[in-house]
Scaffold this active site. Structure first.
Site, PDB file in Angstrom:
ATOM      1  N   ARG A  18     -42.225 -22.981  16.734  1.00  0.00           N
ATOM      2  CA  ARG A  18     -42.663 -23.985  17.716  1.00  0.00           C
ATOM      3  C   ARG A  18     -44.156 -23.899  17.982  1.00  0.00           C
ATOM      4  O   ARG A  18     -44.756 -24.840  18.477  1.00  0.00           O
ATOM      5  CB  ARG A  18     -41.954 -23.742  19.055  1.00  0.00           C
ATOM      6  CG  ARG A  18     -40.501 -24.084  19.040  1.00  0.00           C
ATOM      7  CD  ARG A  18     -39.903 -23.701  20.372  1.00  0.00           C
ATOM      8  NE  ARG A  18     -40.386 -24.613  21.412  1.00  0.00           N
ATOM      9  CZ  ARG A  18     -39.610 -25.465  22.064  1.00  0.00           C
ATOM     10  NH1 ARG A  18     -38.332 -25.497  21.805  1.00  0.00           N
ATOM     11  NH2 ARG A  18     -40.108 -26.260  22.978  1.00  0.00           N
ATOM     12  N   VAL A  58     -37.310 -28.104  17.288  1.00  0.00           N
ATOM     13  CA  VAL A  58     -36.033 -28.467  16.653  1.00  0.00           C
ATOM     14  C   VAL A  58     -35.302 -29.601  17.373  1.00  0.00           C
ATOM     15  O   VAL A  58     -34.408 -30.226  16.820  1.00  0.00           O
ATOM     16  CB  VAL A  58     -35.085 -27.253  16.492  1.00  0.00           C
ATOM     17  CG1 VAL A  58     -35.700 -26.221  15.563  1.00  0.00           C
ATOM     18  CG2 VAL A  58     -34.712 -26.648  17.814  1.00  0.00           C
ATOM     19  N   HIS A 117     -18.884  -6.388  13.187  1.00  0.00           N
ATOM     20  CA  HIS A 117     -19.082  -5.242  12.296  1.00  0.00           C
ATOM     21  C   HIS A 117     -17.844  -4.342  12.191  1.00  0.00           C
ATOM     22  O   HIS A 117     -17.408  -3.982  11.101  1.00  0.00           O
ATOM     23  CB  HIS A 117     -20.268  -4.384  12.762  1.00  0.00           C
ATOM     24  CG  HIS A 117     -21.534  -5.155  12.973  1.00  0.00           C
ATOM     25  ND1 HIS A 117     -21.912  -6.202  12.176  1.00  0.00           N
ATOM     26  CD2 HIS A 117     -22.528  -5.030  13.899  1.00  0.00           C
ATOM     27  CE1 HIS A 117     -23.084  -6.673  12.593  1.00  0.00           C
ATOM     28  NE2 HIS A 117     -23.471  -5.988  13.647  1.00  0.00           N
ATOM     29  N   LYS A 154     -23.765   2.396  22.720  1.00  0.00           N
ATOM     30  CA  LYS A 154     -25.207   2.652  22.706  1.00  0.00           C
ATOM     31  C   LYS A 154     -25.467   3.929  23.508  1.00  0.00           C
ATOM     32  O   LYS A 154     -24.657   4.323  24.342  1.00  0.00           O
ATOM     33  CB  LYS A 154     -25.951   1.476  23.337  1.00  0.00           C
ATOM     34  CG  LYS A 154     -25.771   0.174  22.555  1.00  0.00           C
ATOM     35  CD  LYS A 154     -27.004  -0.692  22.606  1.00  0.00           C
ATOM     36  CE  LYS A 154     -26.818  -1.987  21.847  1.00  0.00           C
ATOM     37  NZ  LYS A 154     -27.045  -1.872  20.397  1.00  0.00           N
TER      38      LYS A 154
HETATM   39  C1  BG6 Z   1     -26.538  -5.688  15.572  1.00  0.00           C
HETATM   40  C2  BG6 Z   1     -26.313  -5.582  17.054  1.00  0.00           C
HETATM   41  O1  BG6 Z   1     -25.699  -6.658  15.002  1.00  0.00           O
HETATM   42  O2  BG6 Z   1     -26.277  -4.421  14.961  1.00  0.00           O
HETATM   43  C3  BG6 Z   1     -27.178  -4.489  17.660  1.00  0.00           C
HETATM   44  O3  BG6 Z   1     -26.615  -6.839  17.652  1.00  0.00           O
HETATM   45  C4  BG6 Z   1     -26.981  -3.184  16.934  1.00  0.00           C
HETATM   46  O4  BG6 Z   1     -26.894  -4.335  19.048  1.00  0.00           O
HETATM   47  C5  BG6 Z   1     -27.111  -3.375  15.415  1.00  0.00           C
HETATM   48  O5  BG6 Z   1     -27.950  -2.265  17.396  1.00  0.00           O
HETATM   49  C6  BG6 Z   1     -26.734  -2.104  14.682  1.00  0.00           C
HETATM   50  O6  BG6 Z   1     -27.058  -2.240  13.321  1.00  0.00           O
HETATM   51  P1  BG6 Z   1     -27.402  -0.977  12.413  1.00  0.00           P
HETATM   52  O7  BG6 Z   1     -27.649  -1.575  11.063  1.00  0.00           O
HETATM   53  O8  BG6 Z   1     -28.625  -0.349  13.028  1.00  0.00           O
HETATM   54  O9  BG6 Z   1     -26.223  -0.073  12.459  1.00  0.00           O
END
Ligand code: BG6
Length: 491
Positions: free
Chosen positions: A53, A98, A243, A343
């Site tokens: 932007r 956008v 994940h 975390k």
């Molecule tokens: C991301 C999350 O998808 O994956 C993050 O939004 C997280 O919060 C990260 O820290 C972790 O990825 P990696 O590759 O560091 O294990």
């Protein structure tokens, strides 16, 4: 020089990055493209159009953004000034609001006729519909175009469907690349090889030979500057929905008939659809939500979540989740899958632990009664596979001791490991969909996760505190202990 295995697209490539001045572009996408460039993995006639932007010229973008904000994220050992200049020469910057269809005409002029266009949408997902509509109206979505969608793809099932519908109006499913960067990790791809390239695991990879499975993704980082996003997202949506469930799919799926994208994705989908839905009573019993309190990580004092910048003082966002899942099929009947992520935990590790069934009967009286072998697959930070077993202690008698068969993959294979984004971007350029999520997979994952979010609301479930630098709330250990099991670091 062109890499002999490099893409031989007959078309020139126009890589068009929305969010070209954003955090993900700076930290991940541009460094990944730089690495792909230095390893000759971009087609010879590539251009990269960064979209933002800001009222910048190309030179402003290169100076203010590429040099200052993105270059520091390139590994110093991999940096080469000459290559960098050649890389910068591929770039152009196009200012686009956008929301404004007129601006897309400028983009259409900047993109070459007949080019293979890849639209990388690294913006807030609320903008995906508008962007796709405006791209189509500007006449630059043809049958060769591809679109890459960054997570979070929705915050519940309905919003995920709405995104899929909107993007699906403009792009066919085989043109859509939904990124889950875990699927781009070397070690995650190696899991498939471990399972399907080694016959010895085949017969044992099921109930009753497997007693339980643990999947842990623990991070030492806190929420950092991302509270605006994280506080209304939480760990279940941020990590488990994508994940961890993808890891679970690779551990639990049936052998696909081939590595074709749909063959693999069909099998993963079956796993997601077989996840046993959780009732509110199950949620109360089988899930643990946590939020970090002040503590120390790696010897350094760190703040609690509630003291982090931009976090509301009464936030109930979870920074930790542990849960017990079940897969309702023959292979996995009665095998609990324990998923855990958080975390500000003690160590950074992504690990899959397969606990094999206990010895049916011990003829060695001095041996442990309930011994089961354990396979530990560590995905990061190191890449290793350990098989724990019992061996006789040298000397007289029949004393048994646990020992490890230890495979250090880093030592065994010293080749360069590309970052997940580099690998996935190359897949997009080459049109390989295997490591991207299909629409039905994404929706099946939300369909299982959403009731947990609702259940937590119904239960008024305030997250349990845990001290930063630990492995989460005590209730997480209790979840395992209830079944005479223990997380890997507690065993
Ligand atoms: C991301 C999350 O998808 O994956 C993050 O939004 C997280 O919060 C990260 O820290 C972790 O990825 P990696 O590759 O560091 O294990």
């Amino acid at each position: 020089m062109t890499n002999p295995t490099s893409p031989t697209n007959e078309r020139p490539l126009d890589m068009i990055i929305f969010g070209g001045g954003g955090d993900l572009a700076a930290r991940k996408l541009l460094p990944a493209l730089y690495m792909a460039h230095t390893h000759c993995n971009l087609p010879a006639d590539t251009r990269i159009l960064a979209i933002g932007r800001k009222d910048w010229t190309r030179e402003d973008y290169l100076k203010n953004f590429m040099e200052k904000q993105s270059r520091p994220f390139i590994d110093a050992n991999a940096f080469d000034a000459q290559q960098w200049d050649k890389f910068l020469a591929l770039f152009d910057y196009v200012r686009v609001d956008v929301e404004n269809p007129e601006d897309f005409k400028r983009l259409a002029e900047a993109s070459r006729d007949g080019a293979q266009r890849v639209f990388y949408l690294s913006t807030s997902p609320e903008l995906f519909t508008t962007i796709c509509d405006n791209l189509a109206a500007a006449g630059i979505v043809d049958d060769h175009a591809r679109v890459v969608l960054e997570k979070p793809l929705g915050h519940d099932l309905a919003s995920a469907r709405a995104i899929n519908d909107a993007v699906g109006k403009r792009f066919k499913e085989e043109q859509i690349y939904r990124i889950d960067h875990y699927l781009g990790k070397e070690t995650v791809q190696n899991l498939m090889v471990l399972r399907f390239g080694n016959a010895i695991f085949g017969p044992l990879w099921q109930a009753p030979y497997i007693k339980s499975v643990q999947i842990t993704v623990s991070e030492t980082v806190g929420v950092g500057s991302r509270a605006g996003f994280y506080d209304h997202t939480g760990a279940l949506r941020d990590m488990v929905q994508n994940h961890l469930l993808q890891l679970l799919c690779i551990v639990a799926m049936e052998p696909p008939v081939s590595l074709d994208p749909d063959a693999v994705r069909d099998e993963k989908l079956k796993v997601l659809k077989s996840l046993r839905p959780m009732s509110v009573a199950d949620i109360a019993r089988d899930t643990v939500r946590g939020q970090y309190a002040a503590g120390a990580v790696g010897g350094e004092p760190v703040k609690g979540y509630l003291q982090e910048e931009n976090v509301p003082a009464d936030s109930r966002a979870e920074t930790f989740v542990a849960l017990r899942a079940h897969i309702n099929n023959w292979r996995w009947a009665n095998v609990p899958f324990f998923l855990r992520t958080g975390k500000r935990m003690q160590t950074r590790k992504s690990e899959i632990v397969i606990d094999f069934a206990d010895l049916p009967f011990s003829i060695i009286p001095s041996g442990p009664r309930n011994y089961g072998n354990r396979l530990i697959i560590t995905l990061q930070p190191e890449e290793s596979i350990q098989l724990q077993m019992l061996a006789k202690e040298p000397g007289s008698g029949m004393q048994m001791l646990p020992v490890n068969l230890n495979l250090d993959l880093q030592q065994a294979m010293t080749q360069r490991r590309a970052e997940a984004y580099e690998r996935l971007l190359i897949d997009v350029i080459r049109g390989r969909l295997t490591h991207f999520m299909r629409r039905d997979e994404l929706e099946a994952a939300w369909a299982w996760v959403e009731p947990i979010l609702n259940g937590w609301k119904e239960l008024g479930d305030k997250p349990r505190g845990y001290t930063a630098g630990t492995f989460g709330p005590a209730a997480s250990s209790a979840l395992m202990a209830r079944e005479n099991l223990a997380w890997a670091e507690e065993a």
